[in-house]
Design a protein around this motif. Sequence first.
Motif, PDB file in Angstrom:
ATOM      1  N   VAL A  47     -50.833 -47.561 -26.058  1.00 25.03           N
ATOM      2  CA  VAL A  47     -51.160 -47.079 -27.402  1.00 25.03           C
ATOM      3  C   VAL A  47     -52.550 -47.567 -27.816  1.00 25.03           C
ATOM      4  O   VAL A  47     -53.328 -46.820 -28.438  1.00 25.03           O
ATOM      5  CB  VAL A  47     -50.104 -47.544 -28.424  1.00 25.03           C
ATOM      6  N   LEU A  48     -52.892 -48.796 -27.476  1.00 24.93           N
ATOM      7  CA  LEU A  48     -54.216 -49.327 -27.810  1.00 24.93           C
ATOM      8  C   LEU A  48     -55.313 -48.540 -27.096  1.00 24.93           C
ATOM      9  O   LEU A  48     -56.388 -48.303 -27.661  1.00 24.93           O
ATOM     10  CB  LEU A  48     -54.307 -50.806 -27.459  1.00 24.93           C
ATOM     11  N   PHE A  56     -51.800 -45.088 -40.198  1.00 26.14           N
ATOM     12  CA  PHE A  56     -51.439 -43.832 -39.550  1.00 26.14           C
ATOM     13  C   PHE A  56     -50.515 -43.953 -38.340  1.00 26.14           C
ATOM     14  O   PHE A  56     -49.718 -43.038 -38.101  1.00 26.14           O
ATOM     15  CB  PHE A  56     -52.693 -43.016 -39.192  1.00 26.14           C
ATOM     16  N   PRO A  57     -50.521 -45.036 -37.530  1.00 22.25           N
ATOM     17  CA  PRO A  57     -49.542 -45.095 -36.441  1.00 22.25           C
ATOM     18  C   PRO A  57     -48.092 -45.127 -36.930  1.00 22.25           C
ATOM     19  O   PRO A  57     -47.170 -44.837 -36.170  1.00 22.25           O
ATOM     20  CB  PRO A  57     -49.897 -46.403 -35.718  1.00 22.25           C
ATOM     21  N   LEU A  58     -47.898 -45.452 -38.220  1.00 19.94           N
ATOM     22  CA  LEU A  58     -46.537 -45.515 -38.754  1.00 19.94           C
ATOM     23  C   LEU A  58     -45.931 -44.139 -38.976  1.00 19.94           C
ATOM     24  O   LEU A  58     -44.806 -44.031 -39.458  1.00 19.94           O
ATOM     25  CB  LEU A  58     -46.509 -46.325 -40.052  1.00 19.94           C
ATOM     26  N   TRP A  59     -46.655 -43.072 -38.597  1.00 22.63           N
ATOM     27  CA  TRP A  59     -46.013 -41.755 -38.603  1.00 22.63           C
ATOM     28  C   TRP A  59     -44.791 -41.784 -37.682  1.00 22.63           C
ATOM     29  O   TRP A  59     -43.800 -41.082 -37.934  1.00 22.63           O
ATOM     30  CB  TRP A  59     -46.991 -40.660 -38.148  1.00 22.63           C
ATOM     31  N   ALA A  92     -48.339 -52.048 -35.744  1.00 21.57           N
ATOM     32  CA  ALA A  92     -48.649 -51.812 -37.152  1.00 21.57           C
ATOM     33  C   ALA A  92     -50.008 -52.365 -37.564  1.00 21.57           C
ATOM     34  O   ALA A  92     -50.683 -51.787 -38.418  1.00 21.57           O
ATOM     35  CB  ALA A  92     -47.554 -52.421 -38.028  1.00 21.57           C
ATOM     36  N   ILE A  93     -50.435 -53.474 -36.972  1.00 24.26           N
ATOM     37  CA  ILE A  93     -51.611 -54.175 -37.496  1.00 24.26           C
ATOM     38  C   ILE A  93     -52.928 -53.782 -36.824  1.00 24.26           C
ATOM     39  O   ILE A  93     -54.006 -53.981 -37.387  1.00 24.26           O
ATOM     40  CB  ILE A  93     -51.424 -55.713 -37.383  1.00 24.26           C
ATOM     41  N   HIS A  94     -52.879 -53.184 -35.657  1.00 22.77           N
ATOM     42  CA  HIS A  94     -54.115 -53.042 -34.868  1.00 22.77           C
ATOM     43  C   HIS A  94     -55.057 -51.962 -35.366  1.00 22.77           C
ATOM     44  O   HIS A  94     -56.273 -52.051 -35.191  1.00 22.77           O
ATOM     45  CB  HIS A  94     -53.764 -52.728 -33.402  1.00 22.77           C
ATOM     46  N   SER A  95     -54.516 -50.922 -36.031  1.00 17.71           N
ATOM     47  CA  SER A  95     -55.279 -49.684 -36.145  1.00 17.71           C
ATOM     48  C   SER A  95     -56.239 -49.617 -37.316  1.00 17.71           C
ATOM     49  O   SER A  95     -57.295 -48.986 -37.226  1.00 17.71           O
ATOM     50  CB  SER A  95     -54.310 -48.500 -36.225  1.00 17.71           C
ATOM     51  N   THR A 116     -58.329 -56.412 -28.378  1.00 21.86           N
ATOM     52  CA  THR A 116     -57.548 -56.086 -29.574  1.00 21.86           C
ATOM     53  C   THR A 116     -56.153 -56.681 -29.473  1.00 21.86           C
ATOM     54  O   THR A 116     -55.637 -57.254 -30.449  1.00 21.86           O
ATOM     55  CB  THR A 116     -57.449 -54.557 -29.748  1.00 21.86           C
ATOM     56  N   MET A 117     -55.550 -56.571 -28.304  1.00 22.67           N
ATOM     57  CA  MET A 117     -54.216 -57.134 -28.102  1.00 22.67           C
ATOM     58  C   MET A 117     -54.228 -58.647 -28.300  1.00 22.67           C
ATOM     59  O   MET A 117     -53.327 -59.208 -28.946  1.00 22.67           O
ATOM     60  CB  MET A 117     -53.710 -56.791 -26.701  1.00 22.67           C
TER      61      MET A 117
END
Length: 357
Positions: free
Chosen positions: A17-18, A142-145, A286-289, A323-324
Amino acid sequence: MKIESIDVLRFPLMLLVLFVHTIPEEIVPVPFTFSMEACYVWISEILSHHLGRIAVPMFFVFSGYLYFFKINDFKFEQYKKQSLRRIVSLLIPYFLWNIVFIIITLAKNILFVKLGAGEDVLLVSLRHATYYDVFWGGPFVFPLWYVRDLMVMSVLSPLFYFWFSKTKKIGVLILILLYLTTLESDVPGLSGTAITFFGIGSYLGMHRYDLTALLPKYNAYKVTLALLALLIGTLLGGTVYYELAIRFFILIGVLALLYLGFLLTRRDKIKESLLQLAPSVFFVYAIHSVYIINWVKGFFYSLGMYEKAWYRLITYLITPFLTMIVCLLLYALVKRLTPRLLSLLIGGGVSLKFDKR
């Protein structure tokens, strides 16, 4: 083994996903030249735009599977129990993360304006957004879609149970055929991806399939077919045939990845490491984007070499891992300082599995 094959895949899928969020959404046709630029395009397109599209469908399969896995006879009391559980594991984190990032965005812009910097695009979009846009149509994070669609699938779970009770395997085939039409409702919460893959997972969970038992034969052929479908989808990127090709790859790729999960469960050291990392997945998701991955990309861009293809390739490959690391450090910090808040943010410890065993 049934659950381990899910758990060991969650962190690798999160890393994928990242990669998806490292480059813009626009699909670039792959070039047929020998150059560093062509190498960058091929690698980034395959990882982010084609292979990366399998991550969220896999999470929907896992969620549907775990929703129905322990249900013997779907009755109202079980539906009520599952629904109440999802208020904790889905609804509360969904609203909390959006609210947290709205506050962070406002605070960040107040500080930056005082320091003489301009407002960022997030604040501008937030200022013109409705409550519906922020908490449902977007959402703001937006990833929380995915969580939004999963909540809708959970509400509709009696329909899935009724559908598969009546249609059996034919019902799964119908969902797959509808998915391959590439038609979408465009209604937030009712994506074809959610309906198809939560449905597939629901069917597998209802019938107590061992996910590793889906792969007793022809594993090499399944992996080969998935790689071939991935290559075809990559070559068709940017054409009218792309969406159909990549959806076919996703369907085959689900089986190939389940086989990968099975193989990982047989490597004790790797398995233990992935199982230890699994609880952090929803937090990272949830936090990365909103800021973190963009700050990492911005750092590399600021060094002034982004026009060089070799530099873009290296930074592209490094960015998801950095990022991870940042997200995992924040996860460890929040876990140490406010474990109760962390529990709320990740749904009572459920993470991207969204069910307790």
